[in-house]
Scaffold this motif. Structure first.
Motif, PDB file in Angstrom:
ATOM      1  N   MET A  77       0.824  -1.212   0.000  1.00  0.00           N
ATOM      2  CA  MET A  77       0.000   0.000   0.000  1.00  0.00           C
ATOM      3  C   MET A  77       0.854   1.257   0.000  1.00  0.00           C
ATOM      4  O   MET A  77       0.594   2.222  -0.728  1.00  0.00           O
ATOM      5  CB  MET A  77      -0.921  -0.020   1.235  1.00  0.00           C
ATOM      6  CG  MET A  77      -1.859   1.155   1.325  1.00  0.00           C
ATOM      7  SD  MET A  77      -2.563   1.348   2.994  1.00  0.00           S
ATOM      8  CE  MET A  77      -1.206   2.148   3.829  1.00  0.00           C
ATOM      9  N   ALA A  78       1.901   1.257   0.831  1.00  0.00           N
ATOM     10  CA  ALA A  78       2.726   2.457   0.975  1.00  0.00           C
ATOM     11  C   ALA A  78       3.483   2.780  -0.312  1.00  0.00           C
ATOM     12  O   ALA A  78       3.756   3.955  -0.601  1.00  0.00           O
ATOM     13  CB  ALA A  78       3.709   2.284   2.130  1.00  0.00           C
ATOM     14  N   VAL A  79       3.810   1.755  -1.082  1.00  0.00           N
ATOM     15  CA  VAL A  79       4.526   1.984  -2.349  1.00  0.00           C
ATOM     16  C   VAL A  79       3.608   2.719  -3.322  1.00  0.00           C
ATOM     17  O   VAL A  79       4.005   3.699  -3.969  1.00  0.00           O
ATOM     18  CB  VAL A  79       5.019   0.642  -2.937  1.00  0.00           C
ATOM     19  CG1 VAL A  79       5.711   0.852  -4.271  1.00  0.00           C
ATOM     20  CG2 VAL A  79       5.960  -0.046  -1.953  1.00  0.00           C
ATOM     21  N   ILE A  84       3.041  15.228   6.832  1.00  0.00           N
ATOM     22  CA  ILE A  84       4.339  14.729   6.363  1.00  0.00           C
ATOM     23  C   ILE A  84       4.137  14.070   4.995  1.00  0.00           C
ATOM     24  O   ILE A  84       3.283  13.189   4.872  1.00  0.00           O
ATOM     25  CB  ILE A  84       4.897  13.671   7.348  1.00  0.00           C
ATOM     26  CG1 ILE A  84       4.991  14.254   8.761  1.00  0.00           C
ATOM     27  CG2 ILE A  84       6.247  13.152   6.878  1.00  0.00           C
ATOM     28  CD1 ILE A  84       5.300  13.205   9.828  1.00  0.00           C
ATOM     29  N   PRO A  85       4.893  14.498   3.971  1.00  0.00           N
ATOM     30  CA  PRO A  85       4.802  13.748   2.704  1.00  0.00           C
ATOM     31  C   PRO A  85       5.121  12.275   2.968  1.00  0.00           C
ATOM     32  O   PRO A  85       6.062  11.975   3.716  1.00  0.00           O
ATOM     33  CB  PRO A  85       5.890  14.392   1.828  1.00  0.00           C
ATOM     34  CG  PRO A  85       6.106  15.748   2.434  1.00  0.00           C
ATOM     35  CD  PRO A  85       5.866  15.595   3.908  1.00  0.00           C
ATOM     36  N   LEU A  86       4.351  11.381   2.369  1.00  0.00           N
ATOM     37  CA  LEU A  86       4.543   9.962   2.660  1.00  0.00           C
ATOM     38  C   LEU A  86       5.981   9.517   2.382  1.00  0.00           C
ATOM     39  O   LEU A  86       6.539   8.698   3.114  1.00  0.00           O
ATOM     40  CB  LEU A  86       3.568   9.095   1.858  1.00  0.00           C
ATOM     41  CG  LEU A  86       3.641   7.629   2.283  1.00  0.00           C
ATOM     42  CD1 LEU A  86       2.289   7.067   2.620  1.00  0.00           C
ATOM     43  CD2 LEU A  86       4.365   6.772   1.273  1.00  0.00           C
ATOM     44  N   GLY A 103       8.930  -1.173  -4.336  1.00  0.00           N
ATOM     45  CA  GLY A 103       8.824  -1.879  -3.063  1.00  0.00           C
ATOM     46  C   GLY A 103       9.764  -3.073  -3.051  1.00  0.00           C
ATOM     47  O   GLY A 103      10.207  -3.539  -4.099  1.00  0.00           O
ATOM     48  N   GLY A 104      10.097  -3.547  -1.860  1.00  0.00           N
ATOM     49  CA  GLY A 104      10.924  -4.741  -1.719  1.00  0.00           C
ATOM     50  C   GLY A 104      12.405  -4.521  -1.938  1.00  0.00           C
ATOM     51  O   GLY A 104      13.182  -5.469  -1.924  1.00  0.00           O
TER      52      GLY A 104
END
Lengths: 329, 167
Positions: free
Chosen positions: A165-167, A187-189, A263-264
């Protein structure tokens, strides 16, 4: 598991006040990662502050066309939200590729951002880990590193952030709303999570009593397309070896808008700004996609077992951009 | 820390006093004698402990019981209507969709929860068109049931049983 006290406040200020009243406190949302860590003895809070009674479970459309996602919105509900399905397919796909149906029904937006690495050494309390116990070193370096970072790691920690999700949210320029003892801030993610450096124990820039209340998603520019592509060891219910969230707008064969997050591969969702700068204003061709991906990955420092992630990341970026640019024609 | 909570389990209101560390799984099995949900991996990875919590499928090993005061829990045992089994349970028998049976209660609860998600039009990672209708293909069922791992590997029959149960 050590004994702990449990509180279920009904408002946000009460939750923050309760969380700052004691030394060793954890906020409890879906629990899918926290409860597991408590069972493993990785995290040992004396007090759990349950966020389930807070009014943070709404998805709200914003006047600018964006979306505000409350911190306790369930991953399954966010993935099925009509506006997410229509306007943010990259996010829906990322959410649906994470964990299992049972876990997505428990997991929440804020909890997903704050889940911790599944590095086997971090999760195994019999091995040294500087993320778990500051200053004890890193067992992964010199150990099994197949799942670990190729970008932005330090000799203190090579763990990867596990969220899908965060990616997607990194590619969407999401902003995280945080309320803490000092008040509210945004805060920008991409700035929420930290690279390990000398302090791998600090996953994020948040500190004690800071509570994520919502994530704001700005609208995507008209004409953009987005997707999430995840590569893993089995077809479903596994963490990413490499994943790519991409947003692209091509006009007349020229890249007019591009965002890429990986991600990863790193301690945080990795925004591929080098590749983006290379692509912007240039031709939307396979060669350009490949060159941009290679420029981004020039900084990669693979470990003993994860050299495969460099070509895998390159190919996944190229495949994602190719798919988005083909849809354009 | 101990607390008193109430859970509505398979149609009955039950009071239970429990330590804050008790998972919902342990509360059901040890506190209330509801042994349909099984303790498999105890880390959210196998799905054997799946129940319907307020109507939605969840794993019960990764959530504390204390956080669910007043909740409604349906285990595989509570899916039947009196002596009449749930259509998904009947289909599992008809299709021989289990072997040792340890993971079956979780499989059945997950299947019932998953079919409700399909009926609501919720897509999965296997759904080609996010905004379109969901067709209950074998691929859809496999993706949606991926949170339930069975080492007997009766998966082929489970897919058939769920398709029968949906009819």
């Amino acid at each position: 598991m050590i004994p702990f006290d449990y509180e279920r406040p009904s408002d946000v200020d009460g939750a923050i006040a309760t969380a700052t009243s004691r030394g060793s406190v954890a906020f409890l949302a879906g629990g899918t990662n926290l409860v597991d860590r408590m069972k493993l003895g990785v995290t040992e809070p004396e007090l759990l502050v349950d966020l389930g009674g807070l009014p943070l479970d709404d998805v709200e459309e914003l006047p600018d066309g964006g979306l505000r996602v409350g911190a306790t919105v369930r991953n399954s509900d966010l993935a099925a939200h009509p506006v997410v399905l229509r306007d943010y397919p990259v996010l829906a796909r990322a959410l649906l590729s994470g964990a299992s149906g049972q876990l997505r029904n428990l997991a929440t937006t804020g909890g997903n951002l704050l889940q911790r690495t599944r590095c086997v050494y971090f999760q195994d309390v019999t091995t040294p880990c500087g993320k778990r116990e500051p200053g004890t070193g890193c067992s992964a370096v010199g150990g099994s590193t197949r799942q670990h970072a190729i970008l932005g790691a330090s000799e203190r920690c090579v763990a990867t952030h596990p969220s899908d999700m965060a990616v997607a949210m990194a590619a969407l320029d999401a902003r995280v709303r945080v309320r803490g003892p000092e008040g509210e801030r945004v805060i920008p993610l991409v700035d929420l999570h930290r690279l390990p450096g000398d302090e791998p124990e600090r996953d994020t820039v948040l500190s004690g009593g800071d509570l994520i209340t919502a994530v704001d998603l700005p609208p995507l520019p008209p004409g953009t397309r987005s997707l999430y592509r995840k590569v893993r060891d089995r077809a479903s219910f596994a963490f990413a070896l490499v994943s790519v969230a991409a947003v692209l707008r091509v006009e007349g064969g020229v890249v007019r808008d591009v965002r890429i997050a990986l991600g990863g591969v790193a301690h945080k969702p990795w925004r591929a700004t080098t590749a983006e700068e290379e692509l912007l204003g240039g031709p939307a061709t396979e060669e350009a996609f490949r060159r941009a991906a290679e420029l981004e990955l020039a900084a990669a420092r693979p470990l003993s077992d994860n050299g495969f992630k460099v070509p895998l990341a390159r190919n996944t970026i190229v495949a994602a951009l190719r798919e988005l640019s083909l849809e354009e024609r | 820390m101990e607390s008193d909570i109430e859970l509505h389990v398979d149609g009955r209101a039950r009071q239970v006093r429990l330590d804050s560390r008790t998972t919902l799984l342990d509360a059901l099995r040890d506190g209330l004698g509801a042994t349909a949900p099984k303790k498999g991996c105890d880390h959210g990875q196998c799905g054997a402990c799946t129940v319907l919590l307020d109507g939605r499928r969840v794993v019960t090993c990764l959530t504390f019981a204390i956080a669910h005061d007043g909740a409604t829990v349906t285990t595989a045992e509570g899916l039947a209507d009196g002596e009449r089994l749930h259509p998904v349970q009947e289909a599992f028998i008809e299709r021989d969709a289990f072997q040792c049976g340890f993971c079956t209660p979780g499989q059945v609860c997950s299947a019932v929860g998953m079919l409700a998600e399909v009926a609501e039009g919720r897509p999965s990672a296997a759904t080609a068109d996010l905004a379109g209708a969901v067709e209950l293909s074998g691929e859809e069922i496999r993706e949606r049931m991926s949170g339930n791992l069975c080492r007997c590997a009766a998966y082929g029959n489970i897919v058939d049983a769920i398709q029968d149960g949906a009819r």
